[in-house]
Design a protein around this motif. Structure first.
Motif, PDB file in Angstrom:
ATOM      1  N   GLN A  28      10.513  -2.409 -18.928  1.00 34.02           N
ATOM      2  CA  GLN A  28      11.047  -3.009 -20.148  1.00 34.02           C
ATOM      3  C   GLN A  28      12.555  -3.210 -20.052  1.00 34.02           C
ATOM      4  OE1 GLN A  28       9.859  -1.128 -23.815  1.00 34.02           O
ATOM      5  NE2 GLN A  28       7.777  -0.737 -23.108  1.00 34.02           N
ATOM      6  N   VAL A  29      13.240  -2.176 -19.553  1.00 26.34           N
ATOM      7  CA  VAL A  29      14.697  -2.264 -19.450  1.00 26.34           C
ATOM      8  C   VAL A  29      15.105  -3.311 -18.421  1.00 26.34           C
ATOM      9  CG1 VAL A  29      16.795  -0.991 -18.831  1.00 26.34           C
ATOM     10  CG2 VAL A  29      15.020   0.118 -20.209  1.00 26.34           C
ATOM     11  N   ALA A  30      14.384  -3.371 -17.320  1.00 25.79           N
ATOM     12  CA  ALA A  30      14.698  -4.331 -16.264  1.00 25.79           C
ATOM     13  C   ALA A  30      14.369  -5.762 -16.679  1.00 25.79           C
ATOM     14  CB  ALA A  30      13.949  -3.975 -14.983  1.00 25.79           C
ATOM     15  N   GLY A  31      13.496  -5.908 -17.675  1.00 22.93           N
ATOM     16  CA  GLY A  31      13.130  -7.227 -18.136  1.00 22.93           C
ATOM     17  C   GLY A  31      12.125  -7.933 -17.257  1.00 22.93           C
ATOM     18  N   GLU A  32      11.488  -7.171 -16.369  1.00 19.88           N
ATOM     19  CA  GLU A  32      10.473  -7.735 -15.484  1.00 19.88           C
ATOM     20  C   GLU A  32       9.557  -6.608 -15.009  1.00 19.88           C
ATOM     21  OE1 GLU A  32      11.961  -9.152 -11.759  1.00 19.88           O
ATOM     22  OE2 GLU A  32      13.515  -7.613 -11.627  1.00 19.88           O
ATOM     23  N   PRO A  33       8.335  -6.942 -14.576  1.00 15.25           N
ATOM     24  CA  PRO A  33       7.406  -5.897 -14.094  1.00 15.25           C
ATOM     25  C   PRO A  33       7.752  -5.454 -12.674  1.00 15.25           C
ATOM     26  CG  PRO A  33       6.359  -8.040 -13.967  1.00 15.25           C
ATOM     27  CD  PRO A  33       7.696  -8.269 -14.629  1.00 15.25           C
ATOM     28  N   PHE A  34       8.805  -4.645 -12.567  1.00 14.47           N
ATOM     29  CA  PHE A  34       9.231  -4.178 -11.245  1.00 14.47           C
ATOM     30  C   PHE A  34       8.220  -3.197 -10.662  1.00 14.47           C
ATOM     31  CE2 PHE A  34      11.475  -1.258  -8.417  1.00 14.47           C
ATOM     32  CZ  PHE A  34      12.160  -2.129  -7.580  1.00 14.47           C
ATOM     33  N   TYR A  35       7.675  -2.323 -11.524  1.00 15.63           N
ATOM     34  CA  TYR A  35       6.716  -1.308 -11.087  1.00 15.63           C
ATOM     35  C   TYR A  35       5.294  -1.695 -11.496  1.00 15.63           C
ATOM     36  CZ  TYR A  35      10.769   1.753 -10.396  1.00 15.63           C
ATOM     37  OH  TYR A  35      11.956   2.303  -9.978  1.00 15.63           O
ATOM     38  N   ASP A  36       4.359  -1.451 -10.616  1.00 16.99           N
ATOM     39  CA  ASP A  36       2.936  -1.636 -10.889  1.00 16.99           C
ATOM     40  C   ASP A  36       2.254  -0.295 -10.629  1.00 16.99           C
ATOM     41  OD1 ASP A  36       0.406  -2.697 -11.348  1.00 16.99           O
ATOM     42  OD2 ASP A  36       0.157  -3.289  -9.252  1.00 16.99           O
ATOM     43  N   CYS A  37       1.798   0.372 -11.685  1.00 22.47           N
ATOM     44  CA  CYS A  37       1.286   1.737 -11.580  1.00 22.47           C
ATOM     45  C   CYS A  37      -0.235   1.782 -11.698  1.00 22.47           C
ATOM     46  CB  CYS A  37       1.895   2.625 -12.662  1.00 22.47           C
ATOM     47  SG  CYS A  37       3.696   2.718 -12.617  1.00 22.47           S
ATOM     48  N   THR A  38      -0.853   2.590 -10.831  1.00 22.01           N
ATOM     49  CA  THR A  38      -2.303   2.770 -10.852  1.00 22.01           C
ATOM     50  C   THR A  38      -2.621   4.249 -10.649  1.00 22.01           C
ATOM     51  OG1 THR A  38      -2.602   0.574  -9.866  1.00 22.01           O
ATOM     52  CG2 THR A  38      -4.499   2.069  -9.807  1.00 22.01           C
ATOM     53  N   VAL A  39      -3.633   4.723 -11.355  1.00 20.51           N
ATOM     54  CA  VAL A  39      -4.084   6.109 -11.196  1.00 20.51           C
ATOM     55  C   VAL A  39      -5.234   6.116 -10.189  1.00 20.51           C
ATOM     56  CG1 VAL A  39      -5.074   8.121 -12.342  1.00 20.51           C
ATOM     57  CG2 VAL A  39      -3.408   6.679 -13.552  1.00 20.51           C
TER      58      VAL A  39
END
Length: 312
Positions: A28-39
């Motif tokens: 959100q802060v970066a303004g783009e989906p920098f991280y893609d998280c998966t469990v």
């Protein structure tokens, strides 16, 4: 896109999931989906947490393209060691990732996989001696929030995992993004890896609001001389009454309690800043650098400069 995999197993510690919130807010802060998280888990599907509810997960597979692996711990790592499948997976895949991290007792899983051999590491202080015993070649530092040894990260007790993942965000996206994420999550501040797991305020354990206020006042005014009369005036009690409160609730005199706060403040400034020893002594309320050194050796058994040079 930086791919993050949170690896869980049956009875994983619930709070381990909260580390993904750091990456969520960083996006959100970066303004783009920098991280893609998966469990992920060994077989995928529903995995039971330490609290009893289940979390859906994806199965691990050979040669996965993950940048950062986070390994969640369990409440009783000696009773619930990682499965051979998880251990074998990490042995092969962790070296291929940019970094691998053990959250709290997740360090035990990294140790089983041979990833902590000849490395510095930390874990929750309750389990630190067990980690040392199981992995004697690991240099366990039980009084650290988190430790980075090349690409291997380990954190202390569960909330320290938030500090560790904030540290990852800082390395990836910069200090300003990490500070903003901490602010959005209403974290007091991002604790550095070198910060102790123990807080002087917690160790003093003030029970009454009056003494809590007195200690807060002292901590916010450490650069001043701080007589018992000054503190008593600030919290609207007599000096005699405040002295009794200190001894009954902390077992220490006001002078000893405040000295502990000064020492903690000085240690954190030494570890986290590039200020000179003279400035740190002044900001922490010591008469001068020599006085700070004397109190430091009496309190910690080492001179303050050793925290920067690594030599006692």
């Amino acid at each position: 896109m930086h791919r993050v995999g949170l690896l869980i197993s049956d009875h994983f510690q619930v709070l381990g999931l909260s580390t993904l919130s750091i990456f969520e807010f960083a996006n959100q802060v970066a303004g783009e989906p920098f991280y893609d998280c998966t469990v992920y888990s060994e077989r995928g599907g529903s995995v039971k947490s330490s609290y009893g509810f289940a979390v859906d997960s994806q199965p691990i597979a050979a040669n996965m393209d993950i940048d950062s692996w986070l390994v969640a711990g369990v409440l009783t790592p000696l009773e619930l060691p990682a499965s051979p499948g998880i251990v074998d997976f990490l042995r092969v895949n962790a070296p291929r990732a940019r970094r691998v991290a053990g959250i709290c007792t997740g360090a035990f899983v990294l140790g089983q996989a041979g990833l902590l051999s000849e490395r510095r590491a930390t874990t929750h202080w309750v389990h630190a001696q067990s980690l040392k015993a199981l992995h004697p070649t690991t240099r366990v530092e039980e009084d650290r929030i988190f430790i980075i040894d090349e690409h291997v990260w380990t954190s202390a007790g569960l909330t320290a995992g938030l500090d560790m993942t904030l540290g990852m965000v800082e390395k990836d996206l910069g200090a300003e993004v990490a500070r903003t994420v901490a602010h959005l999550l209403v974290m007091h501040h991002r604790r550095s890896g070198g910060q102790t797991q123990h807080s002087e305020m917690l160790m003093l354990s003030p029970r009454s609001d009056r003494l809590q206020s007195a200690l807060e006042y002292a901590r916010n005014n450490l650069s001043k001389a701080l007589t018992i009369e000054d503190i008593a005036d600030a919290v609207h009690v007599s000096a005699r009454q405040l002295s009794r409160l200190f001894r009954s609730e902390t077992g220490k005199s006001p002078a000893k309690a405040i000295e502990g706060l000064r020492l903690e403040n000085a240690r954190l400034l030494i570890e986290q800043s590039k200020l000179s020893m003279e400035v740190i002594a002044r900001e922490s309320g010591f008469r001068d650098r020599r006085h700070m050194r004397e109190v430091f050796i009496r309190g910690y058994g080492i001179p303050p400069q050793s925290l920067r040079t690594g030599k006692a």
